[in-house]
Motif scaffolding. Structure first.
Motif, mmCIF file in Angstrom:
data_model
loop_
_atom_site.group_PDB
_atom_site.id
_atom_site.type_symbol
_atom_site.label_atom_id
_atom_site.label_comp_id
_atom_site.label_asym_id
_atom_site.label_seq_id
_atom_site.Cartn_x
_atom_site.Cartn_y
_atom_site.Cartn_z
ATOM 1 N N VAL A 103 0.734 -1.217 -0.086
ATOM 2 C CA VAL A 103 -0.045 0.041 0.012
ATOM 3 C C VAL A 103 0.878 1.181 -0.043
ATOM 4 O O VAL A 103 0.439 2.118 -0.626
ATOM 5 N N LEU A 104 2.004 1.174 0.855
ATOM 6 C CA LEU A 104 2.793 2.267 0.921
ATOM 7 C C LEU A 104 3.471 2.627 -0.607
ATOM 8 O O LEU A 104 3.856 3.626 -0.794
ATOM 9 N N CYS B 2 1.127 4.297 -2.571
ATOM 10 C CA CYS B 2 1.027 5.746 -2.301
ATOM 11 C C CYS B 2 2.278 6.720 -2.809
ATOM 12 O O CYS B 2 1.873 7.768 -3.356
ATOM 13 N N VAL C 191 1.677 6.932 -6.754
ATOM 14 C CA VAL C 191 0.461 8.213 -6.762
ATOM 15 C C VAL C 191 1.089 9.506 -6.600
ATOM 16 O O VAL C 191 0.919 10.242 -7.229
ATOM 17 N N LEU C 192 2.000 9.760 -5.452
ATOM 18 C CA LEU C 192 2.357 11.073 -5.177
ATOM 19 C C LEU C 192 3.508 11.578 -6.203
ATOM 20 O O LEU C 192 3.513 12.716 -6.602
ATOM 21 N N PRO D 246 5.818 10.486 1.193
ATOM 22 C CA PRO D 246 5.218 10.538 2.556
ATOM 23 C C PRO D 246 6.536 10.909 3.561
ATOM 24 O O PRO D 246 7.650 10.089 3.520
ATOM 25 N N TYR E 86 0.655 7.186 6.919
ATOM 26 C CA TYR E 86 1.349 7.597 5.636
ATOM 27 C C TYR E 86 0.187 7.892 4.600
ATOM 28 O O TYR E 86 0.158 8.392 3.728
ATOM 29 N N VAL E 87 -0.765 7.025 4.611
ATOM 30 C CA VAL E 87 -1.875 7.047 3.688
ATOM 31 C C VAL E 87 -2.694 8.142 3.737
ATOM 32 O O VAL E 87 -3.108 8.822 2.886
ATOM 33 N N GLN F 117 -1.624 11.013 5.078
ATOM 34 C CA GLN F 117 -0.613 11.926 4.373
ATOM 35 C C GLN F 117 -0.918 11.983 2.926
ATOM 36 O O GLN F 117 -1.062 13.164 2.254
ATOM 37 N N THR F 118 -0.950 10.848 2.394
ATOM 38 C CA THR F 118 -1.050 10.913 0.804
ATOM 39 C C THR F 118 -2.604 11.443 0.358
ATOM 40 O O THR F 118 -2.491 12.015 -0.528
ATOM 41 N N VAL F 119 -3.502 11.006 1.153
ATOM 42 C CA VAL F 119 -4.941 11.318 0.852
ATOM 43 C C VAL F 119 -4.910 12.794 0.982
ATOM 44 O O VAL F 119 -5.544 13.524 0.043
#
Length: 198
Positions: free
Chosen positions: A109-110, A113, A116-117, A125, A180-181, A183-185
């Motif tokens: 998942v990280l 993320c 995506v970032l 993150p 961290y998720v 932060q990404t959102v």
């Protein structure tokens, strides 16, 4: 070319050399655990990894040798060690699948993320103290877990310590992943809000 020379110089500073040694130890550790099952030597590598994980950050600050390469190498070495150790321990049946799978899913998942970032032009993150603490605890749990594989008096002594460190580290690791998720959102939401207002 100057940038390459700069990276080469960064790689030769003491903290980054420790991180590189830690990375080089990963395949050796996997071979020792899964091949000849030389747990004594594998334990030595795990202890070395845990000590250098603590030491490289301290040395970077003490020697004023903090670098961009070090900021990339240190977490990369940590994540690779954690993933490699979890997979090896799962194969050896030292830890059950229901402990390993959530932690591996967290890493996947990280990774998503970060992708995506980067696609949106953001940096990865920021590392949190909870994330650092989780890594620290897991790195110290792993040697105890390796010692539990057996029926000796040492294994019996190490078992409760190993399980306590593992439970504590796993909870912190999953919690830091959730942060961290978030932060990404938030970063993506702010970006969309700025684009809409613009």
């Amino acid at each position: 070319m100057p940038a390459e020379q700069s990276l080469a110089r960064q790689a030769l500073n003491v903290p980054n050399m420790l991180s590189l040694l830690r990375l080089a130890g990963v395949p050796v550790f996997l071979w020792l655990v899964l091949g000849p099952e030389e747990d004594g030597w594998a334990l030595a590598i795990l202890i070395f990894s845990a000590l250098t994980d603590w030491l490289d950050g301290k040395l970077a600050r003490w020697l004023n040798q903090m670098s961009r390469l070090g900021q990339l190498l240190d977490p990369a070495a940590d994540r690779l060690y954690i993933l490699a150790t979890l997979v090896a321990f799962l194969i050896r049946e030292i830890v059950p699948w229901w402990v390993v799978v959530p932690l591996i899913v967290r890493e996947a998942v990280l990774g998503a993320c970060v992708l995506v970032l980067r696609r949106k032009g953001f940096a990865p993150p920021e590392v949190t103290y909870i994330g650092k603490g989780a890594t620290f605890v897991l790195m110290y749990a792993f040697p105890f877990l390796l010692v539990t594989d057996g029926h000796s008096a040492l294994a019996a002594f190490a078992r409760p310590v190993a399980y306590a460190f593992t439970a504590w580290g796993a909870v912190l690791y999953l919690w830091s992943g959730a942060l961290y998720v978030i932060q990404t959102v938030r970063a993506i939401s702010r970006d969309r809000g700025a684009a809409a207002s613009g």
